[in-house]
Motif scaffolding. Structure first.
Motif, mmCIF file in Angstrom:
data_model
loop_
_atom_site.group_PDB
_atom_site.id
_atom_site.type_symbol
_atom_site.label_atom_id
_atom_site.label_comp_id
_atom_site.label_asym_id
_atom_site.label_seq_id
_atom_site.Cartn_x
_atom_site.Cartn_y
_atom_site.Cartn_z
ATOM 1 N N ASN A 96 108.497 -12.885 96.942
ATOM 2 C CA ASN A 96 108.500 -14.325 97.257
ATOM 3 C C ASN A 96 109.835 -14.958 96.895
ATOM 4 O O ASN A 96 110.333 -15.828 97.623
ATOM 5 C CB ASN A 96 107.367 -15.017 96.500
ATOM 6 N N ARG A 97 110.411 -14.515 95.778
ATOM 7 C CA ARG A 97 111.705 -15.072 95.385
ATOM 8 C C ARG A 97 112.789 -14.703 96.391
ATOM 9 O O ARG A 97 113.618 -15.551 96.758
ATOM 10 C CB ARG A 97 112.078 -14.547 93.999
ATOM 11 N N ASP A 98 112.775 -13.444 96.862
ATOM 12 C CA ASP A 98 113.757 -13.029 97.872
ATOM 13 C C ASP A 98 113.579 -13.820 99.166
ATOM 14 O O ASP A 98 114.565 -14.239 99.794
ATOM 15 C CB ASP A 98 113.617 -11.532 98.155
ATOM 16 N N GLN A 99 112.325 -14.003 99.588
ATOM 17 C CA GLN A 99 112.089 -14.786 100.806
ATOM 18 C C GLN A 99 112.552 -16.217 100.638
ATOM 19 O O GLN A 99 113.132 -16.818 101.560
ATOM 20 C CB GLN A 99 110.603 -14.732 101.161
ATOM 21 N N GLY A 100 112.291 -16.794 99.449
ATOM 22 C CA GLY A 100 112.744 -18.160 99.203
ATOM 23 C C GLY A 100 114.258 -18.276 99.231
ATOM 24 O O GLY A 100 114.814 -19.224 99.805
ATOM 25 N N GLU A 101 114.926 -17.283 98.627
ATOM 26 C CA GLU A 101 116.399 -17.304 98.646
ATOM 27 C C GLU A 101 116.926 -17.156 100.068
ATOM 28 O O GLU A 101 117.899 -17.808 100.461
ATOM 29 C CB GLU A 101 116.934 -16.179 97.763
ATOM 30 N N LYS A 102 116.272 -16.302 100.866
ATOM 31 C CA LYS A 102 116.702 -16.123 102.249
ATOM 32 C C LYS A 102 116.539 -17.410 103.043
ATOM 33 O O LYS A 102 117.427 -17.819 103.804
ATOM 34 C CB LYS A 102 115.905 -14.998 102.886
ATOM 35 N N GLN A 103 115.404 -18.096 102.870
ATOM 36 C CA GLN A 103 115.179 -19.357 103.579
ATOM 37 C C GLN A 103 116.176 -20.420 103.125
ATOM 38 O O GLN A 103 116.678 -21.202 103.952
ATOM 39 C CB GLN A 103 113.750 -19.825 103.343
ATOM 40 N N ASN A 104 116.458 -20.448 101.828
ATOM 41 C CA ASN A 104 117.432 -21.422 101.334
ATOM 42 C C ASN A 104 118.824 -21.154 101.914
ATOM 43 O O ASN A 104 119.549 -22.099 102.279
ATOM 44 C CB ASN A 104 117.486 -21.380 99.808
#
Length: 218
Positions: A96-104
């Motif tokens: 989830n953290r990686d996905q959040g960083e990618k979206q950001n």
């Protein structure tokens, strides 16, 4: 009587000797056959253990080669396991953290591109406005200040579609109507300059401009 018959009859004596000789030869032949059979049996008994020993040695060699091959395969498998890096699955939190960083990162890149585009448009508008004359600047300011009433446009949309018009749709239609009026006024001025007319725009100029715009869109 038999001895006397032998002495008296020489032929009988000769036949008796022949029978005795034949019997001796038969017994000798039988003895030789028995000895030959015994020799064959001895040879067979000697060859059989030798053959079994050779087969056992061959079987032992095969098993030894198979064990060596199996040990080599196991060693290769161990080396592959040691050389291959272990892939540890990420936890749900890390995913989830990686996905959040990618979206950001994607959002940041989009905002950066948008700001760059807006900056380029502002620079271009400044360059265009710097070339305007006083009359053109006044007309541009009047165009920027002019607007259609949203309530009026909303009523027209509702009467046409039969459904209540939303606020975003009303705003969009107001902008489209303003652009259309601007094109109509500009084309009317072109018609006036072609005819050599002066003064304010007349209805004949507007009708001619409208026909030109409609034919151009068709």
């Amino acid at each position: 009587d038999e001895d006397r018959r032998t002495v008296l009859d020489p032929r009988a004596a000769h036949e008796s000797e022949a029978q005795t000789s034949a019997r001796g030869r038969m017994e000798g032949s039988t003895v030789q056959k028995r000895k030959a059979n015994e020799m064959d049996e001895d040879d067979y008994d000697e060859e059989e253990p030798a053959k079994e020993m050779v087969d056992a040695q061959t079987s032992n060699k095969k098993r030894k080669v198979e064990r060596e091959d199996k040990a080599a395969d196991q060693e290769d498998a161990k080396k592959k396991l040691v050389d291959t890096p272990m892939l540890v699955p990420k936890s749900t939190h890390e995913t989830n953290r990686d996905q959040g960083e990618k979206q950001n990162n994607e959002t940041t890149e989009k905002n950066r591109t948008k700001r760059k585009t807006m900056t380029e448009l502002q620079e271009r508008n400044k360059n265009v406005l710097a070339l305007f004359t006083d009359e053109q600047m006044n007309r541009y300011e009047s165009f920027r200040r002019s607007a259609f009433q949203r309530s009026t446009v909303r009523k027209i949309l509702t009467s046409i579609t039969g459904n209540p018009a939303s606020l975003p749709m009303t705003i969009v239609m107001c902008g489209i109507a303003k652009l259309f009026v601007g094109d109509l006024v500009e084309t009317s001025r072109i018609v006036m300059s072609e005819r050599g007319d002066t003064g304010p725009i007349q209805p004949v100029h507007l009708r001619e401009a409208y026909e030109r715009l409609r034919s151009a869109r068709q």
